[in-house]
Design a protein around this motif. Structure first.
Motif, PDB file in Angstrom:
ATOM      1  N   UNK A   1      -5.226  -3.799  -4.929  1.00  0.00           N
ATOM      2  CA  UNK A   1      -6.310  -3.135  -5.660  1.00  0.00           C
ATOM      3  C   UNK A   1      -6.712  -3.944  -6.886  1.00  0.00           C
TER       4      UNK A   1
ATOM      5  N   UNK B   1      10.248   3.426  -5.001  1.00  0.00           N
ATOM      6  CA  UNK B   1       8.800   3.328  -4.787  1.00  0.00           C
ATOM      7  C   UNK B   1       8.043   3.868  -5.996  1.00  0.00           C
TER       8      UNK B   1
ATOM      9  N   UNK C   1      -1.070  -3.016 -14.974  1.00  0.00           N
ATOM     10  CA  UNK C   1      -2.484  -3.305 -14.706  1.00  0.00           C
ATOM     11  C   UNK C   1      -3.405  -2.624 -15.712  1.00  0.00           C
TER      12      UNK C   1
ATOM     13  N   UNK D   1       8.450   1.672  -9.121  1.00  0.00           N
ATOM     14  CA  UNK D   1       7.670   0.439  -9.024  1.00  0.00           C
ATOM     15  C   UNK D   1       6.178   0.735  -9.170  1.00  0.00           C
ATOM     16  N   UNK D   2       5.731   1.820  -8.553  1.00  0.00           N
ATOM     17  CA  UNK D   2       4.310   2.187  -8.639  1.00  0.00           C
ATOM     18  C   UNK D   2       3.899   2.407 -10.094  1.00  0.00           C
TER      19      UNK D   2
ATOM     20  N   UNK E   1       0.959  -2.453  -2.478  1.00  0.00           N
ATOM     21  CA  UNK E   1      -0.234  -1.601  -2.483  1.00  0.00           C
ATOM     22  C   UNK E   1      -1.091  -1.850  -3.725  1.00  0.00           C
ATOM     23  N   UNK E   2      -0.434  -1.839  -4.891  1.00  0.00           N
ATOM     24  CA  UNK E   2      -1.189  -2.001  -6.136  1.00  0.00           C
ATOM     25  C   UNK E   2      -1.787  -3.402  -6.224  1.00  0.00           C
TER      26      UNK E   2
ATOM     27  N   UNK F   1       3.822  -0.916 -11.996  1.00  0.00           N
ATOM     28  CA  UNK F   1       2.664  -1.741 -11.624  1.00  0.00           C
ATOM     29  C   UNK F   1       1.377  -1.186 -12.232  1.00  0.00           C
TER      30      UNK F   1
ATOM     31  N   UNK G   1       8.857  -4.615  -1.704  1.00  0.00           N
ATOM     32  CA  UNK G   1       8.397  -3.658  -2.718  1.00  0.00           C
ATOM     33  C   UNK G   1       7.022  -3.123  -2.294  1.00  0.00           C
ATOM     34  N   UNK G   2       6.996  -2.098  -1.445  1.00  0.00           N
ATOM     35  CA  UNK G   2       5.712  -1.625  -0.904  1.00  0.00           C
ATOM     36  C   UNK G   2       4.758  -1.094  -1.970  1.00  0.00           C
ATOM     37  N   UNK G   3       5.275  -0.509  -3.046  1.00  0.00           N
ATOM     38  CA  UNK G   3       4.396  -0.008  -4.114  1.00  0.00           C
ATOM     39  C   UNK G   3       3.668  -1.168  -4.772  1.00  0.00           C
ATOM     40  N   UNK G   4       4.399  -2.218  -5.028  1.00  0.00           N
ATOM     41  CA  UNK G   4       3.798  -3.397  -5.643  1.00  0.00           C
ATOM     42  C   UNK G   4       2.751  -4.004  -4.715  1.00  0.00           C
TER      43      UNK G   4
END
Lengths: 187, 90
Positions: free
Chosen positions: A113, B46, B57, B49-50, A109-110, B53, A104-107
């Motif tokens: 941060x 993507x 947060x 999920x972005x 990345x986040x 997330x 899960x590349x988006x996860x």
């Protein structure tokens, strides 16, 4: 317990969260929520029982925010509106090969941060985009609800949100680079 | 029969799709494209999920523990308390 108080109780937390994101200051956020609650109390006769109380209260809250803060805040705008490419983070993550390395590349990345850095990225958006994006991220409001709360057309909400999200992706990437979270060695 | 969407069409519709703001017909058209297009499907995953997330947060806010009490006090002090609910009829 009295009726308004019962309706208010579950929305105070989200209201505080939005105010904190918009003002960046805990005391200002608390003051705004209290002010909005008082205005809601005074204007409670205009609330139609059975309608969306949260949207009604957030409209009051946003009016209170505009009255107190809109003209005081400097226009952030490190990002210009001229060129806002689509799917910025996806494209950068793909270039870096994150999709091959992480499920899960988006996860991923986040997760690199901090919340403060995400807030920093959001703060770089021009105000009208920052407000709509904050409302979108803090609560699951529909475009229609956001339009009603801000008293703007739904098409304006859609365009600000879509464009704001693109700008946010650019800002997140910039923040990640500035803080060394993403480095050239990742690429 | 509706015309099939292209990858560009799906990219333009993706935000509305993820936000549940498309009509049923448009949602089905996007679903149909995503089922057949690995590239758009990967992009959709993507973006989805972005957003999830970031929402998670940005919602990590703890209000002051006495916020409800303070609001209640402000309302009480204003003299604008709303009338009590009528008792529930059995």
């Amino acid at each position: 317990m009295e009726r308004l108080e019962r309706l208010l109780q579950p929305v105070l937390g989200p209201a505080y969260g939005l105010c904190l994101r918009l003002t960046g200051n805990r005391q200002d956020a608390e003051d705004l929520v209290q002010e909005a609650a008082l205005k809601a109390c005074r204007g409670f006769a205009s609330f139609r029982p059975g309608s969306n109380f949260k949207a009604w209260f957030f409209r009051i809250l946003m009016n209170a925010f505009y009255e107190r803060f809109r003209k005081k805040r400097p226009e952030g705008g490190a990002i210009t509106l001229e060129h806002v490419p689509g799917r910025y983070l996806y494209n950068r993550a793909t270039e870096m090969g994150l999709g091959r390395r992480y499920r899960d590349p988006a996860r991923e990345l986040v997760s690199r941060l901090g919340t403060e850095q995400i807030e920093n990225a959001l703060a770089r958006l021009p105000e009208e985009y920052r407000i709509v994006c904050n409302m979108y991220f803090i609560e699951d409001f529909s475009y229609r609800e956001i339009a009603d709360m801000l008293n703007i057309p739904i098409g304006t909400v859609r365009s600000r949100l879509h464009r704001g999200r693109k700008m946010l992706q650019m800002a997140l990437w910039d923040v990640a680079i500035e803080h060394g979270i993403i480095t050239l060695s990742d690429e | 029969m509706t015309e099939r969407l292209t990858c560009s069409d799906v990219e333009a519709l993706l935000d509305d799709y993820l936000d549940g703001e498309l009509s049923v017909a448009d949602t089905e058209s996007v679903d149909e494209h995503l089922a057949l297009c690995a590239s758009c499907s990967e992009e959709r995953s993507f973006e989805e999920s972005l957003l999830a997330e970031l929402k998670c947060r940005l919602r990590e806010v703890t209000p002051p523990p006495d916020l409800v009490t303070k609001v209640d006090s402000v309302i009480a002090a204003s003299g604008h308390r709303t009338p009590e609910d009528p008792p529930i009829e059995p």
